[in-house]
Design a protein around this motif. Sequence first.
Motif, PDB file in Angstrom:
ATOM      1  N   ASN A 161       9.070-103.790  39.197  1.00  0.00           N
ATOM      2  CA  ASN A 161       7.866-104.106  38.135  1.00  0.00           C
ATOM      3  C   ASN A 161       8.214-105.696  37.833  1.00  0.00           C
ATOM      4  O   ASN A 161       7.439-106.555  37.673  1.00  0.00           O
ATOM      5  CB  ASN A 161       7.851-103.083  37.148  1.00  0.00           C
ATOM      6  N   LYS A 193       0.073-100.712  24.165  1.00  0.00           N
ATOM      7  CA  LYS A 193       0.483-100.491  25.728  1.00  0.00           C
ATOM      8  C   LYS A 193       1.752-100.993  25.942  1.00  0.00           C
ATOM      9  O   LYS A 193       2.723-100.313  26.160  1.00  0.00           O
ATOM     10  CB  LYS A 193      -0.378-101.133  26.546  1.00  0.00           C
ATOM     11  N   ASP A 237       4.601 -99.306  23.362  1.00  0.00           N
ATOM     12  CA  ASP A 237       5.161 -97.988  23.873  1.00  0.00           C
ATOM     13  C   ASP A 237       5.771 -97.971  25.051  1.00  0.00           C
ATOM     14  O   ASP A 237       6.363 -96.696  25.487  1.00  0.00           O
ATOM     15  CB  ASP A 237       3.782 -97.051  24.208  1.00  0.00           C
ATOM     16  N   SER A 238       6.266 -99.111  25.866  1.00  0.00           N
ATOM     17  CA  SER A 238       6.860 -99.046  27.097  1.00  0.00           C
ATOM     18  C   SER A 238       8.128-100.129  26.984  1.00  0.00           C
ATOM     19  O   SER A 238       7.640-101.157  26.648  1.00  0.00           O
ATOM     20  CB  SER A 238       6.070 -99.355  28.128  1.00  0.00           C
ATOM     21  N   GLU A 239       9.304 -99.716  27.074  1.00  0.00           N
ATOM     22  CA  GLU A 239      10.584-100.409  27.237  1.00  0.00           C
ATOM     23  C   GLU A 239      10.349-101.601  28.076  1.00  0.00           C
ATOM     24  O   GLU A 239      10.846-102.669  28.039  1.00  0.00           O
ATOM     25  CB  GLU A 239      11.691 -99.576  27.137  1.00  0.00           C
ATOM     26  N   ASN A 240       9.910-100.904  29.213  1.00  0.00           N
ATOM     27  CA  ASN A 240       9.879-101.943  30.737  1.00  0.00           C
ATOM     28  C   ASN A 240       8.875-103.032  30.235  1.00  0.00           C
ATOM     29  O   ASN A 240       9.208-104.077  30.569  1.00  0.00           O
ATOM     30  CB  ASN A 240       9.405-100.903  31.875  1.00  0.00           C
ATOM     31  N   LEU A 241       7.664-102.630  29.808  1.00  0.00           N
ATOM     32  CA  LEU A 241       6.787-103.762  29.741  1.00  0.00           C
ATOM     33  C   LEU A 241       7.107-104.483  28.587  1.00  0.00           C
ATOM     34  O   LEU A 241       6.891-105.838  28.531  1.00  0.00           O
ATOM     35  CB  LEU A 241       5.374-103.207  28.994  1.00  0.00           C
TER      36      LEU A 241
END
Length: 301
Positions: free
Chosen positions: A59, A270, A273-277
């Motif tokens: 990603n 969004k 809520d997402s560590e990756n994003l």
Amino acid sequence: MESNTDTIMDVERGAGRNKRKWSEEEDEKLVESLIELVNNGAYKADNGFKPGYLGFLENSLSVKLPTSGLKGKPHIESRIKTLKKDFNMVYDLRYGSTSGFGWNSENQLVTASRDVWAEYAKSHVGVLKWRSTPFPFFDDLAIIFGKDRATGHNAESAMEAEENINLEEAAQGKNDDSSMQASDESTSRRSSKRKKFDAEQMAEVMYNASKMIAAEFANSTKVMAAEFASSTKLLIAAETDRLEKKEKLMDELSKISDIDVVQRFKAAKKIADSENLMVLFFGASDAEKKQLVDAILAGEI
């Protein structure tokens, strides 16, 4: 190190169909993403990476290099193995037991005399490429692979210590046997029985062995304590960084044009809520942030 200025994937067919030439930019972005992964703390284990790390890296690189077509398997996984192999080889040159090697920090190059290289190459296949190949990622890879490397060295040292103890005992036994036999023959030929280690000699051997084991154990304990302290600092730093990024998220999103307030809140929820994003968003350039937000709002991510 392999490099290719083309960004288009160069795949070899046949048995080597999974091999791929990486450009310098791709290597740089991969190492950059690995550092982000380590700082994130969610996917780094004591001796490698946790499940899901390839998805995180895929990603990340899809944002940093949107036209590269890099996939977690086989491309990223294979390249990480190559980088780790290269790092281990350069690490041994810089910090191994062989003297005569140095490091040119300006050119990021291992240095040594011709004779030192020639002698070392006799027992290390493929090492001569580092005579003229820079390795600019060494410091970053030391952060990524350094803990794994330290663990490997401790294990090796323990085995070497055990081997040295066995050799010492064997040599001591041989010398004592020869000495006792000579003494027996000179004092009495009627005695056909050899003497074994007496209590004093055995005690000395065991004492020396215990000192070596105790020293190795003490060293291992120090290394483990240092690693634990380092891991704790990384976790605290990662959590602090995550909270700071959440506070700055709306400010950063307000800088993106062509989205209204509702869209901004949707993207913020969004990403938060997402560590990756979160890691991808704050590690991206302004143009990349815009592309990432557009993809989120379009439901592509």
